[in-house]
Write a protein that holds these residues in place. Sequence first.
Motif, PDB file in Angstrom:
ATOM      1  N   ASN A  87       0.831  -1.216   0.000  1.00 13.29           N
ATOM      2  CA  ASN A  87       0.000   0.000   0.000  1.00 13.29           C
ATOM      3  C   ASN A  87       0.861   1.261   0.000  1.00 13.29           C
ATOM      4  OD1 ASN A  87      -2.479  -1.279  -0.072  1.00 13.29           O
ATOM      5  ND2 ASN A  87      -2.620  -1.453   2.158  1.00 13.29           N
ATOM      6  N   ALA A  88       1.963   1.223   0.752  1.00 10.51           N
ATOM      7  CA  ALA A  88       2.858   2.386   0.796  1.00 10.51           C
ATOM      8  C   ALA A  88       3.477   2.641  -0.572  1.00 10.51           C
ATOM      9  CB  ALA A  88       3.954   2.155   1.835  1.00 10.51           C
ATOM     10  N   ARG A  89       3.818   1.559  -1.262  1.00  8.43           N
ATOM     11  CA  ARG A  89       4.416   1.725  -2.586  1.00  8.43           C
ATOM     12  C   ARG A  89       3.395   2.277  -3.582  1.00  8.43           C
ATOM     13  NH1 ARG A  89       7.656  -2.840  -6.181  1.00  8.43           N
ATOM     14  NH2 ARG A  89       8.425  -1.375  -7.767  1.00  8.43           N
ATOM     15  N   ILE A  90       2.164   1.786  -3.505  1.00  8.30           N
ATOM     16  CA  ILE A  90       1.108   2.280  -4.397  1.00  8.30           C
ATOM     17  C   ILE A  90       0.825   3.757  -4.114  1.00  8.30           C
ATOM     18  CG2 ILE A  90      -1.342   2.073  -4.961  1.00  8.30           C
ATOM     19  CD1 ILE A  90      -1.058  -0.953  -4.480  1.00  8.30           C
ATOM     20  N   GLN A  91       0.749   4.114  -2.836  1.00  7.15           N
ATOM     21  CA  GLN A  91       0.457   5.503  -2.470  1.00  7.15           C
ATOM     22  C   GLN A  91       1.603   6.439  -2.843  1.00  7.15           C
ATOM     23  OE1 GLN A  91      -0.555   5.394   1.691  1.00  7.15           O
ATOM     24  NE2 GLN A  91      -2.329   4.050   1.353  1.00  7.15           N
ATOM     25  N   ALA A  92       2.837   5.914  -2.795  1.00  8.42           N
ATOM     26  CA  ALA A  92       3.990   6.742  -3.120  1.00  8.42           C
ATOM     27  C   ALA A  92       4.067   7.055  -4.615  1.00  8.42           C
ATOM     28  CB  ALA A  92       5.275   6.057  -2.665  1.00  8.42           C
ATOM     29  N   SER A  93       3.607   6.124  -5.448  1.00 10.09           N
ATOM     30  CA  SER A  93       3.659   6.353  -6.904  1.00 10.09           C
ATOM     31  C   SER A  93       2.418   5.754  -7.568  1.00 10.09           C
ATOM     32  CB  SER A  93       4.929   5.741  -7.492  1.00 10.09           C
ATOM     33  OG  SER A  93       5.093   4.407  -7.059  1.00 10.09           O
ATOM     34  N   PRO A  94       1.230   6.294  -7.252  1.00 12.17           N
ATOM     35  CA  PRO A  94      -0.022   5.715  -7.754  1.00 12.17           C
ATOM     36  C   PRO A  94      -0.167   5.800  -9.268  1.00 12.17           C
ATOM     37  CG  PRO A  94      -0.430   7.860  -6.768  1.00 12.17           C
ATOM     38  CD  PRO A  94       0.988   7.510  -6.453  1.00 12.17           C
ATOM     39  N   ASP A  95       0.583   6.680  -9.911  1.00 13.93           N
ATOM     40  CA  ASP A  95       0.406   6.888 -11.345  1.00 13.93           C
ATOM     41  C   ASP A  95       1.552   6.313 -12.169  1.00 13.93           C
ATOM     42  OD1 ASP A  95      -1.950   8.369 -10.730  1.00 13.93           O
ATOM     43  OD2 ASP A  95      -0.676  10.063 -10.214  1.00 13.93           O
ATOM     44  N   THR A  96       2.419   5.538 -11.529  1.00 10.21           N
ATOM     45  CA  THR A  96       3.500   4.888 -12.268  1.00 10.21           C
ATOM     46  C   THR A  96       3.647   3.417 -11.917  1.00 10.21           C
ATOM     47  OG1 THR A  96       5.123   5.556 -10.581  1.00 10.21           O
ATOM     48  CG2 THR A  96       4.826   7.020 -12.486  1.00 10.21           C
ATOM     49  N   PHE A  97       3.165   2.997 -10.750  1.00  7.10           N
ATOM     50  CA  PHE A  97       3.391   1.635 -10.280  1.00  7.10           C
ATOM     51  C   PHE A  97       2.184   0.742 -10.559  1.00  7.10           C
ATOM     52  CE2 PHE A  97       2.798  -1.488  -6.804  1.00  7.10           C
ATOM     53  CZ  PHE A  97       3.856  -2.330  -7.110  1.00  7.10           C
ATOM     54  N   SER A  98       2.436  -0.481 -11.035  1.00  6.95           N
ATOM     55  CA  SER A  98       1.386  -1.479 -11.230  1.00  6.95           C
ATOM     56  C   SER A  98       1.888  -2.816 -10.722  1.00  6.95           C
ATOM     57  CB  SER A  98       1.021  -1.607 -12.712  1.00  6.95           C
ATOM     58  OG  SER A  98       0.140  -2.707 -12.914  1.00  6.95           O
ATOM     59  N   PRO A  99       1.173  -3.466  -9.799  1.00  8.22           N
ATOM     60  CA  PRO A  99       1.620  -4.776  -9.309  1.00  8.22           C
ATOM     61  C   PRO A  99       1.724  -5.827 -10.408  1.00  8.22           C
ATOM     62  CG  PRO A  99      -0.093  -3.871  -7.893  1.00  8.22           C
ATOM     63  CD  PRO A  99      -0.043  -3.008  -9.111  1.00  8.22           C
ATOM     64  N   LEU A 100       0.926  -5.671 -11.477  1.00  9.91           N
ATOM     65  CA  LEU A 100       0.909  -6.652 -12.559  1.00  9.91           C
ATOM     66  C   LEU A 100       1.621  -6.119 -13.796  1.00  9.91           C
ATOM     67  CD1 LEU A 100      -2.810  -7.665 -12.046  1.00  9.91           C
ATOM     68  CD2 LEU A 100      -0.856  -9.162 -11.654  1.00  9.91           C
ATOM     69  N   ALA A 101       2.668  -5.346 -13.592  1.00 10.78           N
ATOM     70  CA  ALA A 101       3.271  -4.528 -14.644  1.00 10.78           C
ATOM     71  C   ALA A 101       3.663  -5.282 -15.901  1.00 10.78           C
ATOM     72  CB  ALA A 101       4.491  -3.802 -14.085  1.00 10.78           C
ATOM     73  N   LEU A 102       4.094  -6.547 -15.807  1.00 14.37           N
ATOM     74  CA  LEU A 102       4.542  -7.309 -16.970  1.00 14.37           C
ATOM     75  C   LEU A 102       3.683  -8.544 -17.213  1.00 14.37           C
ATOM     76  CD1 LEU A 102       8.435  -7.138 -16.520  1.00 14.37           C
ATOM     77  CD2 LEU A 102       6.981  -5.700 -17.940  1.00 14.37           C
ATOM     78  N   SER A 103       2.451  -8.530 -16.761  1.00 15.50           N
ATOM     79  CA  SER A 103       1.578  -9.700 -16.887  1.00 15.50           C
ATOM     80  C   SER A 103       0.911  -9.748 -18.251  1.00 15.50           C
ATOM     81  CB  SER A 103       0.494  -9.668 -15.805  1.00 15.50           C
ATOM     82  OG  SER A 103       1.058  -9.754 -14.522  1.00 15.50           O
ATOM     83  N   ASN A 104       0.913 -10.936 -18.871  1.00 17.81           N
ATOM     84  CA  ASN A 104       0.135 -11.150 -20.082  1.00 17.81           C
ATOM     85  C   ASN A 104      -1.348 -11.131 -19.760  1.00 17.81           C
ATOM     86  OD1 ASN A 104       2.104 -11.336 -22.064  1.00 17.81           O
ATOM     87  ND2 ASN A 104       2.374 -13.540 -21.806  1.00 17.81           N
ATOM     88  N   THR A 105      -2.148 -10.657 -20.719  1.00 19.18           N
ATOM     89  CA  THR A 105      -3.592 -10.596 -20.518  1.00 19.18           C
ATOM     90  C   THR A 105      -4.295 -11.303 -21.678  1.00 19.18           C
ATOM     91  OG1 THR A 105      -3.732  -8.362 -21.492  1.00 19.18           O
ATOM     92  CG2 THR A 105      -3.413  -8.520 -19.106  1.00 19.18           C
ATOM     93  N   ASP A 106      -5.291 -10.664 -22.271  1.00 19.06           N
ATOM     94  CA  ASP A 106      -6.132 -11.341 -23.248  1.00 19.06           C
ATOM     95  C   ASP A 106      -5.525 -11.300 -24.645  1.00 19.06           C
ATOM     96  OD1 ASP A 106      -8.296 -12.875 -23.905  1.00 19.06           O
ATOM     97  OD2 ASP A 106      -9.794 -11.439 -23.213  1.00 19.06           O
ATOM     98  N   MET A 107      -6.109 -12.113 -25.541  1.00 23.06           N
ATOM     99  CA  MET A 107      -5.559 -12.303 -26.878  1.00 23.06           C
ATOM    100  C   MET A 107      -6.617 -12.053 -27.944  1.00 23.06           C
ATOM    101  SD  MET A 107      -3.740 -16.006 -26.357  1.00 23.06           S
ATOM    102  CE  MET A 107      -5.326 -16.758 -25.966  1.00 23.06           C
ATOM    103  N   ALA A 108      -6.131 -11.875 -29.175  1.00 26.79           N
ATOM    104  CA  ALA A 108      -6.968 -11.898 -30.363  1.00 26.79           C
ATOM    105  C   ALA A 108      -6.166 -12.584 -31.461  1.00 26.79           C
ATOM    106  CB  ALA A 108      -7.368 -10.485 -30.786  1.00 26.79           C
ATOM    107  N   LEU A 109      -6.868 -13.252 -32.385  1.00 30.67           N
ATOM    108  CA  LEU A 109      -6.200 -13.937 -33.482  1.00 30.67           C
ATOM    109  C   LEU A 109      -6.847 -13.535 -34.792  1.00 30.67           C
ATOM    110  CD1 LEU A 109      -6.590 -16.497 -31.055  1.00 30.67           C
ATOM    111  CD2 LEU A 109      -4.648 -17.162 -32.476  1.00 30.67           C
ATOM    112  N   SER A 110      -6.002 -13.262 -35.791  1.00 29.71           N
ATOM    113  CA  SER A 110      -6.496 -12.844 -37.097  1.00 29.71           C
ATOM    114  C   SER A 110      -5.569 -13.408 -38.158  1.00 29.71           C
ATOM    115  CB  SER A 110      -6.544 -11.319 -37.193  1.00 29.71           C
ATOM    116  OG  SER A 110      -6.981 -10.899 -38.469  1.00 29.71           O
TER     117      SER A 110
END
Length: 610
Positions: A87-110
């Motif tokens: 929480n301290a880390r999030i509050q210190a940099s709420p607009d730059t820090f993401s706990p899931l910063a390098l996580s893959n998410t959803d896909m599309a195929l074409s």
Amino acid sequence: MFVRKTLLSSAAALAVLSGAVAAQAQQASVPVVAVDERTRLSDGIMDAGQAAKGLALEHAVAPPPGFFDPAMIFAPPTTQEEGQALNARIQASPDTFSPLALSNTDMALSGNRLFVGNFNGFNAYDVSSGKPELILSVVCPGGQGDLSVHGDLLFMSVEENRGRVDCGASGAGGAVNAERFRGVRIFDISDLQNPRQVAAVQTCRGSHTHTLVPSSDPNVLYVYNSGTSGVRRAEELSICSSGEPGRNADTALYSIDVIKVPLDRPQDAAIVNRPRIFADENGRIDGLWTGGRIGVTSQETAQTNQCHDITVFPGINRAAGACAGNGIFLDISDPENPKRISDLFDPDMAYWHSATFDNTGDKIVFTDEWSGGIGARCQLEDPATWGANLIATVGGDGKLRGRAFHKLPSAQNASENCVAHNGNLIPVPGRDLMVQAWYQGGISVMDFSDPMKPVEIAYFDRGPLDADRLMVGGSWSAYWFNGRIYSSEIARGVDVLKLVPSDMLSPAEIAAAEAVRMDVINPQTQTRVEWADTPDVAMSYVDQLTRSGADAALMREARAVVDGWRAGSADAATADAVAARLTEAAGARGVSAVDARRMRALAGVFERIG
């Protein structure tokens, strides 16, 4: 991925439950969660133990440079001290820090291209050779990164405050920032070596997911946007204001965004409607579930002031919304003005997350993302109706009715985040099969042909990232596309799997599915599948009927017709005669509705080749 819940007094909750909004699933049987070979797999990031049945892993592609750092895999806090530090880390940099910063998410195929979203941007792969080959990486932080593709346009959801209009990595500090971007990005990908952002549609709650909706006008595409985070300040985006409707009738809560995209000028994409699809018959915009718990043993449920996913089925002009506290059914014949037809509530559903139609639109699988995807919710002691699939049917009156729950039947351990997540249909004729991601529960294939008796028929799973500590990983989404299953693995990259024969799936069924070709797969846009008349399609029905105990003599006759057809010597008279007997058998007493449909479908194939 994260869920906010609102509590409600028991008296108020019971008052709502007694109304028309309530519709608890009628379970044919309680889902079973048990210990099996998947329960005690060894751990590891790239070398974890594996288990599979009915599926085989063909390729596992590690994340590209810039999209993987083992030190940045998110581990949810397990102690008060860890929680305070996060929480301290999030509050210190709420607009730059993401706990899931390098996580893959959803896909599309074409075509031969696979696009994989990430909290840090997206990657594109060439899959024409079978093994995904990286052809593009775009760094564009902001989460959530869910993707869709239409022709030469790629759409990307952005929700976090750190997102910038220019895709910059420096974040967007302050409560109000003119450079902040939260909404739907549109890229021109006609030149994959030089993708260009051509539009960035700002929305009040960002974009957690989005859905592409075709129009009768070939030059217009609509996007249904689902934002699930807090409302932005009007000083940053003038159309936004927050608060409950009793205090603010113009609140950005309790609506979705409809974005209109002129395909010849995508840079002019804009919000054209924010429909109040949760309103009751009196026009009260907060007319659906208000959140809370019903009874001692039921689930703590979310408030319906948003949708997480909206899945559209343009072929029937209908959509299914998984909308936090409710499942809803929509008429989208006028895509700019979707209208709710019916809604569904179940006290065991914590957070209605996603929806998948069957191939006719008569059944819908709703998923429950209990704990927001970061909790170990498939342990042996966890309720088998929580964090599960709810199979619903659509009546002739358009009403949704809950039928049965289905949960991953393998107990996972305390260090594996696991709950129902994204998937799509595997096009086996005669069956409703859904391949589905369960995070670190792996990939599972569910047969929901009988909505009262869903059952798992295949799976692939790895051991945990770490045996001693919960670290967030596993399959975010698993989609069938042109003969293979593609999985976006949150921490480990991309997997490609194939179906293999088993006692639950025959070679003919696999061949019939692999013969179906699609141009594109987008996460929340469904297309009806149609099968050509082939020996594999006919034999699929025969195998299914044999498996379910249909008349053995009739099945021998049907198999002989298919064998003759394969050999190029199909006899028309025999085929017609067997078709007539199948039609008669379909109406016999004691034949299930599922088998009756298969018999009629097989009879139809025989009549057309006769």
